[in-house]
Design an enzyme around this catalytic site. Sequence first.
Site, mmCIF file in Angstrom:
data_model
loop_
_atom_site.group_PDB
_atom_site.id
_atom_site.type_symbol
_atom_site.label_atom_id
_atom_site.label_comp_id
_atom_site.label_asym_id
_atom_site.label_seq_id
_atom_site.Cartn_x
_atom_site.Cartn_y
_atom_site.Cartn_z
ATOM 1 N N HIS A 147 -8.104 -0.546 6.346
ATOM 2 C CA HIS A 147 -8.471 -1.759 7.062
ATOM 3 C C HIS A 147 -9.158 -2.702 6.069
ATOM 4 O O HIS A 147 -10.049 -2.271 5.322
ATOM 5 C CB HIS A 147 -9.423 -1.421 8.215
ATOM 6 C CG HIS A 147 -9.876 -2.613 8.991
ATOM 7 N ND1 HIS A 147 -9.065 -3.267 9.893
ATOM 8 C CD2 HIS A 147 -11.051 -3.290 8.980
ATOM 9 C CE1 HIS A 147 -9.740 -4.297 10.405
ATOM 10 N NE2 HIS A 147 -10.938 -4.329 9.872
ATOM 11 N N MET A 158 1.067 -2.706 12.064
ATOM 12 C CA MET A 158 0.412 -3.700 12.904
ATOM 13 C C MET A 158 0.557 -3.448 14.398
ATOM 14 O O MET A 158 0.521 -4.379 15.195
ATOM 15 C CB MET A 158 0.949 -5.100 12.552
ATOM 16 C CG MET A 158 0.741 -5.479 11.093
ATOM 17 S SD MET A 158 -0.964 -5.293 10.565
ATOM 18 C CE MET A 158 -1.651 -6.814 11.162
ATOM 19 N N ASN A 165 0.839 -1.208 0.000
ATOM 20 C CA ASN A 165 0.000 0.000 0.000
ATOM 21 C C ASN A 165 0.872 1.256 0.000
ATOM 22 O O ASN A 165 0.564 2.226 -0.698
ATOM 23 C CB ASN A 165 -0.919 -0.006 1.224
ATOM 24 C CG ASN A 165 -2.188 -0.802 0.985
ATOM 25 O OD1 ASN A 165 -3.038 -0.402 0.213
ATOM 26 N ND2 ASN A 165 -2.286 -1.946 1.627
ATOM 27 N N THR A 181 -9.085 7.255 15.047
ATOM 28 C CA THR A 181 -9.522 7.821 16.338
ATOM 29 C C THR A 181 -9.057 6.843 17.423
ATOM 30 O O THR A 181 -8.613 5.737 17.099
ATOM 31 C CB THR A 181 -11.059 7.929 16.374
ATOM 32 O OG1 THR A 181 -11.595 6.622 16.120
ATOM 33 C CG2 THR A 181 -11.554 8.907 15.316
#
Length: 197
Positions: free
Chosen positions: A108, A89, A13, A140
Amino acid sequence: KRVAIFISGGGSNMVKLVESMTGDHPARPVLVLSNNAGAGGLAKAAEMGVPTAVVDHRPFKGDREAFQEALQAELVKAAPDILCLAGFMRVLTASFVQNWQGRMLNIHPSLLPKYRGLHTHARALEAGDAEHGCTVHEVTPELDEGPILGQAVVPVRAGDTPDDLAARVLVQEHRLYPAVLRRFAEGNRETLRLSAE
Ligand code: GRF
């Protein structure tokens, strides 16, 4: 806009995010940081000319706050405007998140709010879901809980294994995250919805 990316592994990613920040894109990568010195993504970032850093979480043992202070020290140097978690992670506590809330994104591998946490593909298969996918959200203090900025949907196919599903979702992660980061850097907070091509 200056973007820092946190990784723990291969960083596929991260690679797509870095590759997307060119031309008239309002953001540029300023740091790729990993908690894992062996993360394959570190070499890929270096090849692309992005500064890297390692803050190994293990010497800190259970002392999350001390680990996060070390993370923050690296970030102070790089001075990013936006922080992207990408295959990172480690759980970050409220004290760290509050420093970055509103400027921190995560990807996610599920259609949140379904399947927060781990083993998302196996859980979707177990539930017999017809669709699955990935979500980019603002981070958050609650794990995998923040405002959703984008989602990509993939079909679940008969006979899919968790690895089959993970691979199908990962292709969409690589489309979704760069698209959401660009909008976020442009100040656009509208939720983006993609479906598998
Ligand atoms: C992938 O399983 C992805 O779903 C999740 O983190 C894992 C590794 O991603 N976001 P990456 O290749 O390190 O970006």
